[in-house]
Design a protein around this motif. Structure first.
Motif, PDB file in Angstrom:
ATOM      1  N   PRO A  81      90.848  16.520  15.673  1.00  0.00           N
ATOM      2  CA  PRO A  81      92.259  16.270  15.364  1.00  0.00           C
ATOM      3  C   PRO A  81      92.397  15.130  14.347  1.00  0.00           C
ATOM      4  O   PRO A  81      91.685  14.130  14.411  1.00  0.00           O
ATOM      5  CB  PRO A  81      92.850  15.866  16.726  1.00  0.00           C
ATOM      6  N   GLY A  82      93.318  15.313  13.424  1.00  0.00           N
ATOM      7  CA  GLY A  82      93.567  14.280  12.430  1.00  0.00           C
ATOM      8  C   GLY A  82      92.449  14.108  11.421  1.00  0.00           C
ATOM      9  O   GLY A  82      92.412  13.095  10.702  1.00  0.00           O
ATOM     10  N   ASN A  83      91.536  15.072  11.331  1.00  0.00           N
ATOM     11  CA  ASN A  83      90.407  14.997  10.383  1.00  0.00           C
ATOM     12  C   ASN A  83      89.550  13.745  10.581  1.00  0.00           C
ATOM     13  O   ASN A  83      88.921  13.253   9.636  1.00  0.00           O
ATOM     14  CB  ASN A  83      90.911  15.039   8.935  1.00  0.00           C
ATOM     15  N   LEU A  84      89.514  13.235  11.807  1.00  0.00           N
ATOM     16  CA  LEU A  84      88.752  12.015  12.058  1.00  0.00           C
ATOM     17  C   LEU A  84      87.256  12.226  11.878  1.00  0.00           C
ATOM     18  O   LEU A  84      86.524  11.282  11.581  1.00  0.00           O
ATOM     19  CB  LEU A  84      89.047  11.500  13.474  1.00  0.00           C
ATOM     20  N   ASP A  85      86.772  13.454  12.051  1.00  0.00           N
ATOM     21  CA  ASP A  85      85.345  13.726  11.838  1.00  0.00           C
ATOM     22  C   ASP A  85      84.977  13.559  10.360  1.00  0.00           C
ATOM     23  O   ASP A  85      83.880  13.091  10.032  1.00  0.00           O
ATOM     24  CB  ASP A  85      84.969  15.124  12.320  1.00  0.00           C
ATOM     25  N   LEU A  86      85.892  13.923   9.453  1.00  0.00           N
ATOM     26  CA  LEU A  86      85.620  13.760   8.022  1.00  0.00           C
ATOM     27  C   LEU A  86      85.590  12.274   7.649  1.00  0.00           C
ATOM     28  O   LEU A  86      84.747  11.847   6.852  1.00  0.00           O
ATOM     29  CB  LEU A  86      86.696  14.471   7.195  1.00  0.00           C
ATOM     30  N   LEU A  87      86.491  11.504   8.236  1.00  0.00           N
ATOM     31  CA  LEU A  87      86.487  10.058   7.994  1.00  0.00           C
ATOM     32  C   LEU A  87      85.196   9.442   8.509  1.00  0.00           C
ATOM     33  O   LEU A  87      84.594   8.584   7.854  1.00  0.00           O
ATOM     34  CB  LEU A  87      87.698   9.421   8.677  1.00  0.00           C
ATOM     35  N   LEU A  88      84.736   9.896   9.671  1.00  0.00           N
ATOM     36  CA  LEU A  88      83.490   9.384  10.245  1.00  0.00           C
ATOM     37  C   LEU A  88      82.303   9.710   9.353  1.00  0.00           C
ATOM     38  O   LEU A  88      81.397   8.883   9.172  1.00  0.00           O
ATOM     39  CB  LEU A  88      83.277   9.957  11.644  1.00  0.00           C
ATOM     40  N   ARG A  89      82.307  10.900   8.749  1.00  0.00           N
ATOM     41  CA  ARG A  89      81.220  11.284   7.841  1.00  0.00           C
ATOM     42  C   ARG A  89      81.112  10.326   6.667  1.00  0.00           C
ATOM     43  O   ARG A  89      80.016   9.909   6.281  1.00  0.00           O
ATOM     44  CB  ARG A  89      81.437  12.717   7.327  1.00  0.00           C
ATOM     45  N   GLN A  92      79.679   6.876   7.673  1.00  0.00           N
ATOM     46  CA  GLN A  92      78.262   6.855   8.029  1.00  0.00           C
ATOM     47  C   GLN A  92      77.339   6.814   6.814  1.00  0.00           C
ATOM     48  O   GLN A  92      76.122   6.691   6.971  1.00  0.00           O
ATOM     49  CB  GLN A  92      77.910   8.090   8.876  1.00  0.00           C
ATOM     50  N   THR A  93      77.902   6.886   5.600  1.00  0.00           N
ATOM     51  CA  THR A  93      77.076   6.934   4.397  1.00  0.00           C
ATOM     52  C   THR A  93      76.057   5.797   4.304  1.00  0.00           C
ATOM     53  O   THR A  93      74.879   6.048   4.016  1.00  0.00           O
ATOM     54  CB  THR A  93      77.958   6.960   3.139  1.00  0.00           C
ATOM     55  N   PRO A  94      76.429   4.512   4.531  1.00  0.00           N
ATOM     56  CA  PRO A  94      75.430   3.432   4.394  1.00  0.00           C
ATOM     57  C   PRO A  94      74.248   3.550   5.350  1.00  0.00           C
ATOM     58  O   PRO A  94      73.197   2.978   5.091  1.00  0.00           O
ATOM     59  CB  PRO A  94      76.249   2.166   4.694  1.00  0.00           C
ATOM     60  N   ARG A  95      74.412   4.298   6.444  1.00  0.00           N
ATOM     61  CA  ARG A  95      73.333   4.415   7.426  1.00  0.00           C
ATOM     62  C   ARG A  95      72.565   5.734   7.326  1.00  0.00           C
ATOM     63  O   ARG A  95      71.428   5.817   7.784  1.00  0.00           O
ATOM     64  CB  ARG A  95      73.888   4.285   8.843  1.00  0.00           C
ATOM     65  N   LYS A  96      73.188   6.764   6.723  1.00  0.00           N
ATOM     66  CA  LYS A  96      72.567   8.081   6.798  1.00  0.00           C
ATOM     67  C   LYS A  96      72.482   8.843   5.476  1.00  0.00           C
ATOM     68  O   LYS A  96      71.689   9.779   5.367  1.00  0.00           O
ATOM     69  CB  LYS A  96      73.330   8.957   7.806  1.00  0.00           C
ATOM     70  N   ALA A  97      73.291   8.484   4.492  1.00  0.00           N
ATOM     71  CA  ALA A  97      73.427   9.360   3.330  1.00  0.00           C
ATOM     72  C   ALA A  97      73.198   8.640   2.011  1.00  0.00           C
ATOM     73  O   ALA A  97      73.264   7.416   1.916  1.00  0.00           O
ATOM     74  CB  ALA A  97      74.819  10.013   3.329  1.00  0.00           C
ATOM     75  N   ARG A 274      86.818  -1.061   3.871  1.00  0.00           N
ATOM     76  CA  ARG A 274      88.265  -0.909   3.821  1.00  0.00           C
ATOM     77  C   ARG A 274      88.661   0.316   3.006  1.00  0.00           C
ATOM     78  O   ARG A 274      89.584   1.051   3.361  1.00  0.00           O
ATOM     79  CB  ARG A 274      88.900  -2.161   3.206  1.00  0.00           C
ATOM     80  N   THR A 275      87.958   0.538   1.900  1.00  0.00           N
ATOM     81  CA  THR A 275      88.275   1.671   1.028  1.00  0.00           C
ATOM     82  C   THR A 275      88.041   2.996   1.741  1.00  0.00           C
ATOM     83  O   THR A 275      88.889   3.901   1.700  1.00  0.00           O
ATOM     84  CB  THR A 275      87.431   1.604  -0.253  1.00  0.00           C
ATOM     85  N   VAL A 276      86.903   3.134   2.413  1.00  0.00           N
ATOM     86  CA  VAL A 276      86.573   4.379   3.107  1.00  0.00           C
ATOM     87  C   VAL A 276      87.550   4.650   4.247  1.00  0.00           C
ATOM     88  O   VAL A 276      87.933   5.800   4.496  1.00  0.00           O
ATOM     89  CB  VAL A 276      85.122   4.328   3.639  1.00  0.00           C
ATOM     90  N   ARG A 277      87.981   3.602   4.926  1.00  0.00           N
ATOM     91  CA  ARG A 277      88.891   3.771   6.067  1.00  0.00           C
ATOM     92  C   ARG A 277      90.321   4.071   5.639  1.00  0.00           C
ATOM     93  O   ARG A 277      91.173   4.379   6.485  1.00  0.00           O
ATOM     94  CB  ARG A 277      88.863   2.509   6.941  1.00  0.00           C
TER      95      ARG A 277
END
Length: 607
Positions: A81-89, A92-97, A274-277
């Motif tokens: 809901p609310g596309n929160l999974d896309l925000l989480l993706r 996570q970039t600094p740790r995984k991508a 802040r930008t990503v959030r």
């Protein structure tokens, strides 16, 4: 209005007003609700309010778009809901991508070059469409600005410096700074020579070294004195730890510069978070402004410089007036023109960021790419790019070394400004590095009024109608993904091929087409462009004939090596081609950097 007050009012409107409405209805009609029913009704009212508000906004935008013969920007559909999974993706970039990888995957998944992630119904728009960027930065420059959302997010970091202001304030800052970035200033090769001969460590973090070099030279050129950072303690191979934006000492050195640079890096990472959030960033800092702690350390490093300049102004105002322009520093001009020491410090900080981090990033990734391309390209004789054949060189690094020796000679004397201008292959290498690794890979602008933006031809968007953008909407544009787009650069878009820049007509087209924007473009193009090219060219002309660099991955701090899963194929997902071949982990805060630093062995060619 302070960002905390604004965000609390927004939360009140969203989370408190609907339950109060429920309570008012229950009281007015004497409804017999249990506590559980009241809680359920209040939660339902919150969800319904958010949904209705989002649907109304979308309907209103679609109606305006229809009237302007345009369309709304595609909205991603997440699983949560609310596309929160896309925000989480994205978070996570600094740790995984790999840098930009998550955004790239969304573009490919939705077959578009512009997308709205819209977490919790709030716009978070990202584009890699060069036609939109041209509209924002040049064609309709007056219709786009930084905007209050960007200023609010960046104020704790940039203050009222040139990178965070608009309109007349921006013009005043730019007019004040421009003379100090003239050719006469940037051609100061004596300064570069003085601090460019410190390469005497067999294994080192090149990223740390060049950031110190750029810090020292930017202080000398712009402020009239050296910061002395090259004389400080360098991180030790095998002992360095993972730092905020590179490597870090295994223990505190007590060096003010080390404390400054650590806080500087942490503050930049907070800006990136802040930008990503998006518009939800205050939620993470509502009761603890993490940025303030880091900026107190940064300001403690800068305040004495401003205070000394102000005292100099008070004591020597007549002498300063008699100084020739070349003898004056930017800091002298700032304290003479601005009475508020905080604004002077903010502007000084902005210039240091532009000089140190942007040029340090370019130097770091240029040396990295040269180390990756000392030998031949793949076994072929020619390749096709933008319908033009380019010959493939035998060696990139060796060809550059030959050009430097032919133009500058094999002497101990530093290269002159005239010599640097003749290094055409050097310029091609720098442009190609800037294309693949732009120092500022993501930037933002906000619409002043309702407007439309064009869509590029031949991109992923089949529908070529323009996009409608409501007033006050922020669009983030990725220079990194624009400059690696196969639509714009052909099948070799993610390959390092300096030869594509040797045709002057093609090189000019890349600029006018807004597919090459490492220093931004339009009226707000970076004033330090000449300084960056000159400083980096000078240092490379100094070290490439004398040294050869080899990657030393065994010295990378724990957690900074490329992840093994980057080599895996993901079913039904188009991946960035460079991810599999990269030997470092590029990441972005405000500027691009190598996670854990760039550890290399230095081989002397003069023995």
């Amino acid at each position: 209005m302070h960002w905390r007050v604004r965000f609390l009012l927004h939360l009140a409107r969203t989370l408190i007003l609907p339950p109060l409405t429920v309570l008012a209805v229950v009281w007015r009609f004497h409804l017999n609700f249990s506590v559980a029913q009241l809680v359920l009704a209040s939660l339902s009212a919150i969800v319904l309010t958010v949904q209705l508000r989002a649907r109304w906004t979308r309907y209103s935008d679609q109606l305006k778009a229809y009237n302007l013969n345009s369309r709304t920007i595609p909205i991603a559909r997440g699983k949560w809901p609310g596309n929160l999974d896309l925000l989480l993706r994205l978070m996570q970039t600094p740790r995984k991508a790999y840098v930009g990888e998550r955004i790239y995957e969304l573009f490919e998944e939705y077959k578009t070059d512009t997308i709205n992630l819209r977490p919790l119904g709030m716009d978070l728009i990202i584009t890699r469409d060069n036609a939109i960027v041209k509209e924002i930065l040049a064609t309709n420059f007056a219709g786009w600005h930084k905007g209050w959302k960007s200023r609010e997010r960046l104020f704790d970091f940039f203050g009222r410096g040139i990178f965070a202001v608009d309109a007349d304030e921006w013009r005043a800052h730019r007019a004040m700074t421009k003379p100090y970035l003239s050719k006469e200033r940037t051609a100061d090769v004596d300064t570069f020579w003085r601090y460019g001969t410190k390469l005497d460590v067999p294994v080192l973090d090149v990223q740390d070294l060049v950031s110190r070099f750029t810090m020292d030279t930017i202080f000398q050129v712009m402020l009239g004195e050296c910061s002395g950072t090259l004389r400080g303690h360098l991180p030790r191979a095998g002992h360095a730890q993972l730092g905020a934006m590179g490597s870090a000492h295994e223990a505190s050195t007590g060096d003010p510069f080390d404390a400054f640079i650590t806080a500087f890096g942490r503050a930049q990472l907070l800006v990136a978070q802040r930008t990503v959030r998006g518009q939800l960033w205050p939620l993470w800092e509502l009761f603890d402004n993490k940025m303030a702690k880091e900026m107190r350390i940064v300001n403690a490093f800068l305040d004495p410089l401003v205070e000394a300049a102000q005292k100099k102004k008070a004591l020597d105002s007549e002498d300063l007036e008699r100084l020739e322009f070349r003898e004056q520093s930017l800091l002298d001009e700032l304290v003479r023109s601005i009475d508020d020491p905080v604004v002077v410090r903010d502007e000084l900080f902005n210039i240091i960021l532009a000089g140190r981090d942007s040029m340090g990033s370019l130097l770091t990734f240029t040396i990295y790419l040269l180390s990756r391309h000392p030998g031949s390209y793949p076994p072929q004789t020619r390749f096709m790019m933008a319908y033009i054949d380019y010959p493939i060189p035998v060696e990139v690094e060796a060809k550059l070394r030959t050009e430097i020796l032919e133009v500058c000679g094999d002497t101990e004397a530093p290269p002159t400004y005239t010599m640097l201008k003749k290094l055409k292959y050097m310029r091609a290498i720098l442009n190609e590095t800037l294309r693949l690794f732009p120092p500022v890979p993501l930037n933002h602008r906000t619409s002043v009024h309702d407007c439309t933006v064009p869509v590029m031809n031949g991109g992923l968007d089949v529908d070529n109608r323009p996009f409608f953008v409501p007033a006050g909407t922020q669009i983030s544009y990725s220079s990194l993904l624009i400059q690696r787009s196969e639509t714009l650069w052909g099948p070799t878009a993610e390959e390092f091929r300096p030869e594509r820049w040797l045709d002057p007509k093609e090189a000019a087209r890349y600029h006018t087409n807004f597919q090459f924007i490492p220093f931004n473009a339009g009226p707000r193009i970076c004033l330090g462009l000449n300084l960056a090219y000159n400083q980096v060219s000078f240092l490379l002309a100094l070290i490439v004939p004398r040294f050869k660099f080899h990657l030393a991955p065994e010295y990378q701090p724990l957690g900074s090596a490329p992840l093994p899963e980057w080599q895996e194929e993901i079913p039904n997902v188009k991946q960035m081609k460079r991810v599999k071949e990269e030997r470092i982990w590029p990441l972005s805060s405000i500027t691009l950097y190598s996670k854990g630093g760039l550890w290399m062995r230095v081989e002397s060619l003069e023995d």
